[in-house]
Scaffold this active site. Structure first.
Site, PDB file in Angstrom:
ATOM      1  N   LEU A  20      29.890  45.429 -40.450  1.00  0.00           N
ATOM      2  CA  LEU A  20      30.839  46.211 -39.683  1.00  0.00           C
ATOM      3  C   LEU A  20      30.301  45.634 -38.027  1.00  0.00           C
ATOM      4  O   LEU A  20      31.352  45.229 -37.384  1.00  0.00           O
ATOM      5  CB  LEU A  20      30.238  47.776 -39.729  1.00  0.00           C
TER       6      LEU A  20
ATOM      7  N   HIS B  61      39.118  60.740 -41.472  1.00  0.00           N
ATOM      8  CA  HIS B  61      40.477  60.215 -40.918  1.00  0.00           C
ATOM      9  C   HIS B  61      41.773  61.186 -41.034  1.00  0.00           C
ATOM     10  O   HIS B  61      42.411  61.405 -40.116  1.00  0.00           O
ATOM     11  CB  HIS B  61      40.723  58.863 -41.711  1.00  0.00           C
TER      12      HIS B  61
ATOM     13  N   LYS C  43      47.422  62.042 -49.236  1.00  0.00           N
ATOM     14  CA  LYS C  43      47.283  61.161 -50.246  1.00  0.00           C
ATOM     15  C   LYS C  43      46.460  60.212 -49.871  1.00  0.00           C
ATOM     16  O   LYS C  43      46.760  59.570 -48.815  1.00  0.00           O
ATOM     17  CB  LYS C  43      48.728  60.899 -50.710  1.00  0.00           C
TER      18      LYS C  43
ATOM     19  N   ARG D 226      54.358  61.247 -42.378  1.00  0.00           N
ATOM     20  CA  ARG D 226      56.112  61.415 -42.530  1.00  0.00           C
ATOM     21  C   ARG D 226      56.312  63.059 -42.356  1.00  0.00           C
ATOM     22  O   ARG D 226      55.504  63.949 -43.034  1.00  0.00           O
ATOM     23  CB  ARG D 226      56.282  61.151 -44.040  1.00  0.00           C
TER      24      ARG D 226
ATOM     25  N   GLN E 289      49.571  51.849 -39.599  1.00  0.00           N
ATOM     26  CA  GLN E 289      49.468  50.588 -39.920  1.00  0.00           C
ATOM     27  C   GLN E 289      50.004  50.431 -41.229  1.00  0.00           C
ATOM     28  O   GLN E 289      50.089  51.378 -41.927  1.00  0.00           O
ATOM     29  CB  GLN E 289      47.771  50.558 -39.975  1.00  0.00           C
TER      30      GLN E 289
ATOM     31  N   LYS F 183      64.877  59.376 -39.312  1.00  0.00           N
ATOM     32  CA  LYS F 183      65.916  59.019 -40.206  1.00  0.00           C
ATOM     33  C   LYS F 183      67.012  59.910 -40.049  1.00  0.00           C
ATOM     34  O   LYS F 183      66.787  61.236 -40.094  1.00  0.00           O
ATOM     35  CB  LYS F 183      65.621  59.280 -41.829  1.00  0.00           C
TER      36      LYS F 183
END
Length: 1166
Positions: A119, A343, A436, A449, A480, A488
């Site tokens: 790291l 995260h 996910k 999304r 990323q 959309k």
């Protein structure tokens, strides 16, 4: 002193000009503020507020000049015994330092603890260099590496220099900057729990600080189990005496609530909360930091950010690689702790929080905590876990998670997890937040999304049907790689009419902004130096986050729930797709195009044996009941020639004969699919259907093709259903017997039977094939059979059945086979000659055989798509030696076993059968590629006749039927394999995977087909004339075998002579095609295509000709549309008709007959 830098405005904050005291500095001019980036205007704060901000004063400019907002100095900490620390007052600070803070220079000392680790080398040192390169660090700074490894300053600099790049703004002075940076890098070796070693570090730091106001930052790039030891030593022996001391702590912050609380408590023995910077590098990503800007500074989004307009929110993290050497570390934590709990949950909190009072760090973190505390703890039913397994793709084998040597073989640690989370507050009640995260997936991405609800009463809903995803708006924030934000929307396609399209309003960062996006570590390191805590995690945030996941993690571990396995490089476990579907969300497609193709191939291979296995024909022809139906007095029908069905011998027989067809033509796959460009209509239609599932709907043409396929599939399906209602009981009812060309023509099978399948075949097959089929129908059913029928009573008895070899049926079968063998043998010899010539060339030019090699001279007229298909198809070659040796080995085994099952057939005749089989297999596969007709039963009948005549009366009936089974199985599976190779070619699937799938499907079929037949055999009276399952072909095949015992003398007059004429004619026609110029040869018919209607009938030739006429006219009217949509239309017609066979079979099983029999007769006869 560092000067203000337009690239990094914060650089001026570290060392204000001596001429201006922070308390008396005038407000900056408008021009100076406009020259600074947006980051400059944010109110930066330390310790969560403006109360403890040293020098980092940011002014807000309004219409008039205002007084600056003053901040207090963040004071250093003092030891109060046992390593504990407390704040000292400003007065104490001034007395201790003996300096005027407003005029004294400061320095920042950055110590990277664990400097020899990956790291530090790959992220921390490069990030510090990038900040220095951009002039974002103060004029006086020092970087120390600290680790247990023995290393000199020079060795550290050499190690660090290998990872430094001038990636942001490539200037000529890059090497100079790098050299200057490395001069400020030093190393100190010591133990992590040694106060003496840290005291030595303190001395070195003071030497470089040279009496300046010292600020110290410790970055703990070490395992969590030694955090507290390091913090204790640093606070007691190496903290700043007159400036601030801060510590950056890397995740993971514990394994659960208890361990996290223990870690926090241990750190707070030596540090205050204001000194602890818990880093989550995803919070430093550009698109994550932009979340609040996007939402709170754009009026268009904030009103929509609620349950009223948002249907679901998805947070997706995927990596296309596995643990790669980090298995030992990863196995201790797993994907939930490593990714989801920090995260993704932090991103969720930022996304869902209410509007904070200000941009102050504490205000933002307060709102995040509210979100986390409003969330339901995760339940096991809302979670799917998976673990990747080994997978071979493109000739490369990727390892399973447990193949890592540092991972236990029985590890249950998940490498994939999907979860549905809910926030129980007024804004988000009922909205699923779907997470996910996984490793070894099909791509690398991190994105948010946001799917909005569909428009109530949408005026254009007929354009979208029932697919909500096509009708709803979606906001995608791609964190990323290739950062972007796009929305959309539904949009009208320019032109006449009302056609809608799904379009993207796209902010692509690389295209919009020329400046490269800084790494997350750069942003977070700079924030830590400046004291900005907005993107760091507070202890109560951490507690709230762990409280959501700890119960789930304990349940998974206590119950030892096994993760669902998924292949390396796939889209993850199938269970995740079901979880998403539960909330009306589609996570891509559960299968890739190749996976769809492989599954289809396996299924087709399995059920194909139900046809070629002969359970309704040659196997039943052997049994006692069929013998009794024909009668013991029938000449040649002996009681000794009986073998009743038995599960054991049927499964054994299937296994020893079914695999040979797969090996017989593997070496010729390139010749058949690429060189000869055979269409294999069913294989092509299947490929187009599979491709339609994986089409990029953003492409207008692709979308139209999918809609065209769907439309004609529906038309074909409902037409087949409509036809069924009128098909009654028996063989003379319905549209399949519609005398469209008159009753006299109908008697000779000249009629149009409204078959969508054969019309579709006509659209796919080349015009010359369809015309050849029609010509064959005219020659046979229009001329030859009527002529031979006139000689009934002379050439053959006129009172024979329609399936008697002694009558017209014998002419049909043998003349058709003569044409097929003439064409097939000619082409087989031609291939062998070219292959032999290639072998000779290979010795001289060292090139590969054309059968398995790439095209050396690509056809310049090939499209890019065809070139790619050719490349993929020949890449994963199946070696010729493997196919040949496999066939020989299986033939040897079968030659030994078949005489044991059927003693009536000698081993040498079985061997002869296997010598002839590849030739017959080639002829059948070649014909299937042209017309889609699999004539395996015809080849089986030829073998039945020949081998029965060779064995004669001493068991010839059983020998002939057994030989029929062997040949039917080989030629049928070979043709099916070529159909599937064509499907794989068009879907860019690996031929090896197709071959293996065929092997698996065949093995399954060898068990499933006999078992299914056995169930029916035991449950129903199979073969009874009065029963539901009459099995008429059993009697026909047995009678053929009895006739075959009598030999060729039993054939009708002139049959063999006519066969020789047609055999020679086929060879002559092929010679003409090869020797005449292309402009002439393209009009010469194909004997193989001509032969099919000789046996089948003229009706399907008319159907195919209708298809070719439609295509011909379409090409003349609009060739581009014909080229674009003919394949899709044909595939829809074929697939729709094929799909109807499933409900039709179900209706038949439940003995539900069509209600109406529509038949036609002459008016004079009625």
């Amino acid at each position: 002193m560092a000067l203000p830098c337009p690239k990094c405005p914060s650089s001026s904050h570290f060392a204000p000009s001596p001429a201006r005291h922070p308390r008396t500095m005038a407000s900056p001019s408008i021009s100076s503020i406009q020259s600074q980036p947006k980051r400059y205007f944010l109110k930066r704060s330390t310790s969560g507020s403006a109360r403890s901000r040293p020098w980092n004063v940011v002014y807000m400019l309004e219409a008039s000049t205002k007084e600056p907002v003053h901040t207090k100095i963040e004071v250093p900490l003092k030891n109060v015994g046992n390593g504990s620390v407390s704040k000292i007052s400003s007065e104490e600070f001034r007395d201790l330092s003996g300096i005027n803070v407003s005029k004294e220079e400061s320095t920042v000392s950055i110590t990277v603890v664990g400097a020899s680790g990956d790291l530090a080398k790959k992220k921390i040192f490069p990030a510090l260099f990038a900040l220095y390169y951009e002039d974002c660090l103060p004029e006086h700074f020092t970087i120390f590496g600290y680790a247990r490894s023995k290393m000199t300053d020079a060795e550290l600099r050499d190690m660090v220099s290998k990872t430094l790049t001038c990636r942001i703004d490539k200037r000529e002075n890059c090497s100079d900057k790098m050299e200057q940076f490395l001069k400020r890098c030093f190393y100190h070796s010591g133990q992590y729990d040694s106060e003496d070693n840290f005291a030595e570090l303190d001395k070195k730091l003071k030497e470089h600080e040279a009496g300046r106001l010292s600020n110290r930052l410790f970055y703990l790039s070490i395992p969590p189990n030694i955090f507290i030891d390091v913090v204790k030593c640093a606070s007691t022996s190496a903290s700043s005496a007159n400036g601030w001391t801060r510590v950056i702590v890397e995740k993971p912050f514990g394994r659960d609530s208890e361990s996290s609380a223990a870690l926090t408590g241990g750190l707070k023995q030596y540090l205050t909360e204001e000194q602890i910077f818990r880093i989550d590098h995803y919070l430093g990503k550009e698109l994550v930091e932009n979340l609040s800007v996007l939402r709170f500074s754009n009026l268009v989004f904030e009103p929509l950010w609620s349950r009223q307009y948002i249907r679901n929110v998805q947070l997706i993290f995927s990596e296309d690689f596995g643990t790669e050497g980090r298995g030992g570390y990863f196995d201790h934590y797993g994907i939930i702790r490593d990714i989801m709990q920090n995260h993704l949950l932090q991103i969720l909190a930022l996304f869902a929080m209410e509007t904070p009072v200000s941009l102050d760090a504490e205000d933002i973190r307060n709102e995040k905590v509210k979100v986390l505390r409003s969330m339901r703890p995760l339940q096991l039913e809302d979670v799917v876990i998976g673990q990747y397994k080994s997978h071979t793709k493109g000739g490369v084998t990727y390892p399973a998670y447990t193949d890592d040597k540092t991972v236990p073989k029985d590890s249950l640690t998940p490498t994939f997890a999907a979860a549905a989370l809910f926030i129980d507050n007024a804004r988000w009640d009922g909205v699923p937040f779907l997470m996910k995260a996984g490793k070894a997936l099909h791509n690398r991405r991190a994105e948010i999304r946001v799917q909005f609800r569909h428009v109530p009463g949408n005026l254009y809903k007929k354009n979208f049907g029932t697919d909500l995803d096509r009708a709803t708006n979606e906001l995608v924030i791609r964190v990323q790689p290739d950062e972007a934000i796009y929305l959309k929307i539904n949009n009208k396609i320019p032109g006449l009419g009302m056609r809608l399209d799904r379009s993207n309003l796209n902010l692509h960062y690389a295209a919009r902004y020329s400046k490269e996006i800084p790494d997350a570590y750069e942003r977070l390191l700079l924030d830590a130096i400046e004291g900005e805590r907005r993107l760091f995690i507070r202890s109560d945030e951490l507690d709230a986050a762990w409280s959501l996941f700890t119960p789930l993690l304990k349940e998974l571990e206590e119950k030892k729930i096994a993760p669902e396995l998924y292949p390396y490089g796939s889209r993850g476990p199938v269970g995740a797709h079901y979880l998403a579907a539960k909330y009306n969300v589609r996570w891509g497609k559960p299968f890739t195009r190749q996976e769809n193709t492989v599954i289809q191939t396996c299924v087709v291979a399995c059920y194909g044996l139900a046809f070629s296995g002969g359970f309704g024909s040659y196997i039943l022809a052997m049994n006692q009941k069929t013998y009794e139906l024909i009668g013991p007095d029938y000449p040649g029908n002996r009681a000794e020639d009986v073998k009743n069905p038995s599960l054991g011998w049927m499964i054994g027989f299937m296994f020893v004969v079914s695999f040979l067809g797969l090996f017989s033509l593997v070496a010729l796959r390139k010749v058949m699919v690429i060189d000869y460009k055979l269409t294999y209509p069913s294989g092509t239609a299947t490929a187009l259907l599979i491709n339609s599932f994986h089409t990029n709907t953003g492409a207008e043409l692709a979308g139209k093709q999918v809609r065209c396929l769907g439309k004609y599939l529906s038309i074909s399906f409902f037409w087949s259903c409509f036809k069924w209602f009128f098909s009654g009981v028996g063989d003379s009812c319905g549209f399949d017997n519609f005398p469209t060309l008159g009753l006299e023509a109908f008697k000779y099978t000249f009629y149009f039977d409204f078959s969508p399948t054969y019309i579709g075949c006509g659209l796919i097959c080349p015009h010359i094939v369809n015309c050849s089929v029609l010509l064959g129908a005219i020659i046979s059913w229009g001329v030859l059979w009527p002529f031979i029928t006139q000689h009934a009573g002379d050439w053959y008895p006129d009172n024979l059945g329609s399936n008697d070899f002694k009558g017209l049926y014998g002419y049909k079968v043998f003349i058709a086979i003569s044409l097929i063998l003439g064409d097939g043998l000619y082409n087989l010899i031609k291939i062998l000659y070219e292959s032999g010539k290639a072998v000779c060339d290979a010795q001289l030019k060292k090139i590969s055989l054309p059968i398995v090699s790439n095209h050396e001279n690509e056809d310049p007229e090939l499209s890019e798509e065809e070139k790619l298909q050719n490349k993929v198809f020949v890449k994963d070659s199946i070696p010729t030696w493997f196919a040949a040796s496999g066939y020989v080995a299986l033939a040897a085994i079968s030659t030994a076993i078949i005489p044991i099952i059927f003693p009536q057939i000698p081993w040498y005749l079985v061997l002869v059968c296997y010598i002839l089989a590849p030739m017959f297999a080639f002829c059948n596969s070649y014909g299937t590629g042209l017309t889609d007709w699999n004539l395996s039963s015809t080849y089986g009948k030829i073998c039945l006749f020949i081998f029965a005549s060779l064995v004669r009366s001493n068991g010839g009936v059983i020998a002939g039927l057994a030989a029929c089974g062997v040949m039917m199985s080989i030629v049928s599976t070979a043709a099916d394999l070529m159909q599937d190779f064509k499907t794989g070619y068009l879907t860019l699937s690996s031929p090896r995977s197709m071959f293996v799938s065929q092997l698996i499907g065949t093995a399954l079929g060898c068990v499933i087909a006999p078992l299914t037949f056995w169930l029916y055999w035991k449950a129903f009276d199979i073969g009874s004339p009065d029963g539901a399952y009459k099995a008429p072909y059993a009697v026909i095949f047995r009678e053929m075998a009895i006739i075959g015992v009598q030999g060729f003398s039993s054939l009708p007059k002139h049959c063999l002579s006519i066969c020789c004429v047609f055999f020679i004619s086929a060879i002559v026609i092929n010679l003409l095609k090869d020797w005449t110029p292309p402009k002439v040869s393209k009009f010469i018919p194909i004997p193989m295509a001509m032969a099919v209607p000789f046996y089948i009938g003229a009706y399907f030739a008319i159907d195919m000709f209708v298809g070719t006429v439609i295509l011909f006219v379409w090409e003349r009217i609009n060739k581009k549309d014909a080229d674009d949509f003919a394949g899709a239309m044909a595939s829809g017609l074929i697939c729709g008709d094929g799909i109807w066979t499933v409900p039709s079979a179900i209706l038949s099983i439940f003995r539900i007959d069509p209600p109406i029999c529509m038949s036609f007769a002459s008016s004079s006869s009625t």
